[in-house]
Write an enzyme that holds these catalytic residues in place. Structure first.
Site, mmCIF file in Angstrom:
data_model
loop_
_atom_site.group_PDB
_atom_site.id
_atom_site.type_symbol
_atom_site.label_atom_id
_atom_site.label_comp_id
_atom_site.label_asym_id
_atom_site.label_seq_id
_atom_site.Cartn_x
_atom_site.Cartn_y
_atom_site.Cartn_z
ATOM 1 N N ARG A 83 2.668 10.311 12.985
ATOM 2 C CA ARG A 83 3.282 9.378 12.036
ATOM 3 C C ARG A 83 3.523 10.021 10.662
ATOM 4 O O ARG A 83 3.226 11.168 10.437
ATOM 5 C CB ARG A 83 2.377 8.166 11.872
ATOM 6 C CG ARG A 83 0.997 8.457 11.299
ATOM 7 C CD ARG A 83 0.263 7.151 11.013
ATOM 8 N NE ARG A 83 -1.064 7.319 10.471
ATOM 9 C CZ ARG A 83 -2.189 7.332 11.190
ATOM 10 N NH1 ARG A 83 -2.137 7.201 12.506
ATOM 11 N NH2 ARG A 83 -3.357 7.488 10.595
ATOM 12 N N ASP A 84 4.040 9.200 9.765
ATOM 13 C CA ASP A 84 4.214 9.534 8.346
ATOM 14 C C ASP A 84 5.172 10.712 8.126
ATOM 15 O O ASP A 84 4.832 11.693 7.439
ATOM 16 C CB ASP A 84 2.859 9.857 7.681
ATOM 17 C CG ASP A 84 1.854 8.720 7.786
ATOM 18 O OD1 ASP A 84 2.266 7.604 8.147
ATOM 19 O OD2 ASP A 84 0.656 8.952 7.525
ATOM 20 N N TRP A 115 0.848 -1.191 0.000
ATOM 21 C CA TRP A 115 0.000 0.000 0.000
ATOM 22 C C TRP A 115 0.880 1.236 0.000
ATOM 23 O O TRP A 115 1.627 1.402 -0.988
ATOM 24 C CB TRP A 115 -1.115 -0.070 1.065
ATOM 25 C CG TRP A 115 -0.748 -0.166 2.513
ATOM 26 C CD1 TRP A 115 -0.840 0.832 3.447
ATOM 27 C CD2 TRP A 115 -0.278 -1.334 3.220
ATOM 28 N NE1 TRP A 115 -0.452 0.350 4.679
ATOM 29 C CE2 TRP A 115 -0.105 -0.954 4.576
ATOM 30 C CE3 TRP A 115 0.029 -2.633 2.854
ATOM 31 C CZ2 TRP A 115 0.360 -1.838 5.557
ATOM 32 C CZ3 TRP A 115 0.486 -3.521 3.825
ATOM 33 C CH2 TRP A 115 0.639 -3.122 5.148
ATOM 34 N N ASP A 116 0.866 2.083 1.029
ATOM 35 C CA ASP A 116 1.604 3.357 0.954
ATOM 36 C C ASP A 116 2.979 3.179 0.313
ATOM 37 O O ASP A 116 3.795 2.394 0.792
ATOM 38 C CB ASP A 116 1.812 3.927 2.360
ATOM 39 C CG ASP A 116 0.515 4.252 3.057
ATOM 40 O OD1 ASP A 116 -0.555 3.970 2.505
ATOM 41 O OD2 ASP A 116 0.568 4.800 4.174
ATOM 42 N N GLU A 156 -3.514 12.287 6.614
ATOM 43 C CA GLU A 156 -2.408 11.337 6.523
ATOM 44 C C GLU A 156 -1.356 11.746 5.487
ATOM 45 O O GLU A 156 -1.635 12.423 4.510
ATOM 46 C CB GLU A 156 -2.956 9.950 6.190
ATOM 47 C CG GLU A 156 -3.890 9.449 7.287
ATOM 48 C CD GLU A 156 -4.312 8.007 7.102
ATOM 49 O OE1 GLU A 156 -3.902 7.179 7.925
ATOM 50 O OE2 GLU A 156 -5.052 7.716 6.153
HETATM 51 C C1 FRU Z 1 -2.234 5.528 5.093
HETATM 52 C C2 FRU Z 1 -1.773 4.998 6.436
HETATM 53 C C3 FRU Z 1 -0.628 5.838 6.962
HETATM 54 C C4 FRU Z 1 0.101 4.890 7.862
HETATM 55 C C5 FRU Z 1 -0.126 3.551 7.200
HETATM 56 C C6 FRU Z 1 -0.330 2.425 8.155
HETATM 57 O O1 FRU Z 1 -2.679 4.554 4.217
HETATM 58 O O2 FRU Z 1 -2.839 4.963 7.336
HETATM 59 O O3 FRU Z 1 -1.038 7.012 7.607
HETATM 60 O O4 FRU Z 1 1.441 5.208 7.960
HETATM 61 O O5 FRU Z 1 -1.243 3.685 6.349
HETATM 62 O O6 FRU Z 1 -0.458 1.205 7.485
#
Ligand code: FRU
Length: 431
Positions: free
Chosen positions: A213-214, A62-63, A298
């Site tokens: 986070r992030d 994903w991310d 996010e």
């Molecule tokens: C976005 C998210 C981010 C986080 C990650 C966790 O898709 O929620 O904010 O770092 O996925 O899996």
């Protein structure tokens, strides 16, 4: 928040303004967010998952983020482009993937076909019980600075959700493949302080939304200062917070403020690097807060175009407060100053929306400096189910409808405070 710019002659930083007792944080108001509408300029083409290709058959991803140089351009190292993605083995329930996420990398000679490189970090060395999104930059000496989210506690038996910003550095070895070597120690660089940013304790340990986070690296070309942006929540416990006129935007929106709106306190934080090694950072007041509007902003990042700073973030439709009907999407803001006075792009903040007939098709958009936007395929063809209902479906249903792969990239036109979608590109393309 009004700042008397007419009397300010030299560039002011947020620390100066904060020292003067001036608020620098932009509010994303209910007035702006209430005007969000889908139209041809912001709605992504419908994704047909059957026409897409995976870059790995063993993992869902994903991310995703590319290795970037300090100016935000995707880096090319001895002919290789490198991307990083959160991953779990295929077969994991998609809704549970956050509980065991690990960062993997993929590399490419042509920027189109990607080869798996494996896990980025050395076995057992990363902080947290799992790792969430971050941003990785290569400096002019070839050293890679990796900023990531350390979630939970290393070795924990019961899953916890505390989030810290962490870093580690490494060299890149390129030959017939790409590998990382000469690792530094992993280090926590920032935790929520409870003053600018809500701690897990203030959020009631999972009772209410909490993010810290992030981390996303940003070099301000106007000042040469280096920052991390991150996803956070406005500080304080629920009892300490209130919806105020600046969160509403107009007297009418203040008058019609739902009482539950004060639960919503998403924010975009920043911290300034205080050493050249990028291992020490000082938290500053948030760039933006969505108090009484949205509870989760996010993966923020900033792109500079002309004289303007473009601040982007992504959020889910169910993270908006009552009374605001807005899609899963990429949202953005623009300012001439990095630290203050952002305006919502297109008047509302909406930049890319998933189409109404495939509302969860893609997520975690990341805007490159050239306007190309990458994202991953989330849930497709869910027959009108909302995200809660999808989560309640069987493992098989979730696996079948979850993409877990790169989505087709989107080309964005950005002019002044307006954006529009110019069309779709191949999956994983950054150009
Ligand atoms: C976005 C998210 C981010 C986080 C990650 C966790 O898709 O929620 O904010 O770092 O996925 O899996």
């Amino acid at each position: 928040v009004t700042i008397a710019f007419s009397v300010v002659l030299t560039p002011v930083t947020s620390s100066d303004l904060y020292a003067q007792g001036t608020s620098v944080t932009t509010d994303w108001t209910r007035e702006a967010a209430s005007q969000i509408r889908l139209d041809g300029s912001n709605t992504a083409p419908k994704i047909d998952k059957d026409k897409l290709e995976e870059i790995t058959s063993e993992f869902i991803i994903w991310d995703t983020w590319p290795l970037q140089d300090k100016n935000g351009h995707p880096a090319v190292v001895n002919g290789y482009k490198i991307i990083f993605a959160l991953s779990v083995p295929k077969g994991t329930i998609p809704g549970k993937r956050h509980d065991s996420a690990e960062i993997r990398y993929f590399y490419s000679n042509d920027g189109k076909s990607w080869r798996p490189g494996g896990l980025v970090f050395e076995d057992g060395k990363a902080l947290g019980s799992r790792q969430w999104a971050g941003s990785f930059v290569i400096d002019k000496n070839g050293r890679v600075h990796m900023f990531y989210t350390a979630t939970g506690r290393k070795g924990e038996e019961r899953l916890s959700y505390g989030q810290k910003l962490a870093t580690v550095t490494a060299d890149i070895l390129t030959n017939k493949s790409v590998a990382f070597a000469n690792w530094s120690n992993h280090k926590v660089i920032l935790e929520a302080d409870g003053t600018y940013y809500q701690t897990e304790e203030q959020a009631g340990y999972g009772e209410f939304s909490y993010a810290f986070r992030d981390p996303s690296y940003f070099l301000d070309p106007k000042t040469g200062e280096e920052y991390l942006l991150f996803s956070a929540n406005s500080s304080g416990t629920l009892e300490e917070r209130a919806c105020r006129p600046e969160h509403a935007g107009t007297a009418e929106f203040m008058r019609t403020m739902p009482s539950e709106a004060k639960f919503y306190n998403g924010s975009i934080g920043i911290a300034k690097a205080v050493n050249d090694d990028l291992t020490e950072f000082e938290a500053l007041p948030p760039l933006l807060e969505a108090n009484c509007v949205n509870e989760e902003l996010e993966r923020p990042n900033v792109v500079v175009k002309g004289n303007q700073y473009y601040l982007f973030t992504k959020t889910h439709s169910n993270k908006f407060a009552e009374g605001i009907d807005a899609p899963e999407g990429l949202y953005g803001f623009v300012s001439e100053s990095f630290t203050t006075e952002y305006k919502p792009l297109n008047g509302t903040g909406l930049v890319i929306a998933n189409p109404d007939d495939n509302p969860y098709q893609s997520y975690s958009w990341m805007v490159m400096s050239n306007g190309t936007v990458i994202s991953y395929v989330d849930y497709v063809d869910v027959d009108g189910k909302d995200i809660q209902e999808i989560g309640e479906q069987s493992t098989e249903y979730q696996i079948e409808h979850f993409g877990g792969m790169l989505a087709p990239s989107i080309k964005l036109s950005i002019t002044g405070d307006r954006t529009s979608l110019l069309g779709e590109k191949k999956q994983g393309v950054f150009k």
